[in-house]
Design a protein around this motif. Structure first.
Motif, PDB file in Angstrom:
ATOM      1  N   LEU A  76      -2.182  -3.123 -11.647  1.00 42.77           N
ATOM      2  CA  LEU A  76      -1.915  -1.876 -11.319  1.00 42.77           C
ATOM      3  C   LEU A  76      -0.454  -1.478 -11.307  1.00 42.77           C
ATOM      4  N   LEU A  77       0.312  -2.480 -10.892  1.00 40.95           N
ATOM      5  CA  LEU A  77       1.988  -2.319 -10.849  1.00 40.95           C
ATOM      6  C   LEU A  77       2.445  -2.035 -12.073  1.00 40.95           C
ATOM      7  N   VAL A 128      -3.125  -6.828  -8.921  1.00 38.71           N
ATOM      8  CA  VAL A 128      -2.192  -5.999  -8.336  1.00 38.71           C
ATOM      9  C   VAL A 128      -0.978  -5.658  -9.278  1.00 38.71           C
ATOM     10  N   ILE A 175       2.501   1.524  -3.493  1.00 35.28           N
ATOM     11  CA  ILE A 175       1.037   2.025  -4.661  1.00 35.28           C
ATOM     12  C   ILE A 175       1.208   3.613  -4.302  1.00 35.28           C
ATOM     13  N   SER A 182      -5.297   2.467 -14.927  1.00 31.93           N
ATOM     14  CA  SER A 182      -4.996   1.033 -14.842  1.00 31.93           C
ATOM     15  C   SER A 182      -6.316  -0.035 -15.367  1.00 31.93           C
ATOM     16  N   SER A 192       0.838  -1.048  -0.088  1.00 32.07           N
ATOM     17  CA  SER A 192      -0.015   0.088  -0.037  1.00 32.07           C
ATOM     18  C   SER A 192       0.730   1.410   0.054  1.00 32.07           C
ATOM     19  N   GLU A 222      -4.620   0.923  -1.178  1.00 31.45           N
ATOM     20  CA  GLU A 222      -3.750   2.050  -0.493  1.00 31.45           C
ATOM     21  C   GLU A 222      -4.091   2.243   1.007  1.00 31.45           C
ATOM     22  N   LYS A 225       4.161   5.775  -5.488  1.00 33.50           N
ATOM     23  CA  LYS A 225       4.369   5.814  -6.778  1.00 33.50           C
ATOM     24  C   LYS A 225       3.200   6.585  -7.394  1.00 33.50           C
ATOM     25  N   ARG A 226       2.108   6.494  -7.001  1.00 32.90           N
ATOM     26  CA  ARG A 226       0.854   7.296  -7.524  1.00 32.90           C
ATOM     27  C   ARG A 226       1.162   8.961  -7.519  1.00 32.90           C
ATOM     28  N   ILE A 236      -8.562   0.615  -5.886  1.00 31.21           N
ATOM     29  CA  ILE A 236      -7.385   1.530  -5.768  1.00 31.21           C
ATOM     30  C   ILE A 236      -7.500   2.005  -4.054  1.00 31.21           C
TER      31      ILE A 236
END
Length: 69
Positions: free
Chosen positions: A51-52, A48, A8, A26, A5, A37, A11-12, A33
């Motif tokens: 998203l990654l 996952v 993510i 994504s 979490s 988080e 990075k966001r 999302i």
């Protein structure tokens, strides 16, 4: 929060994205999302990785590590 979490969310923010932006880019739901988080501990690995992949990363099996607070 979990390591995932925190990663993510970090990075966001590095990419200047809102949670809604990340959901749209994504192809995942905004609810997922938010749950990721917030540290949700059960989720599908393919979601996952979906998203990654936006950040050039993927989740792979590895040795379990313990994080103490």
């Amino acid at each position: 929060m979990t390591v995932l979490s925190e990663l993510i969310k970090s990075k966001r923010k590095q990419h200047g994205l809102t949670q809604q932006d990340l959901a749209l880019k994504s192809g995942l739901g905004l609810r997922l999302i938010r749950e990721i988080e917030q540290g949700k501990t059960t989720m599908r690995m393919d979601k996952v990785n979906q998203l990654l992949s936006l950040f050039g990363m993927e989740l792979i099996p590895g040795p379990k590590t313990y994080h103490h607070e």
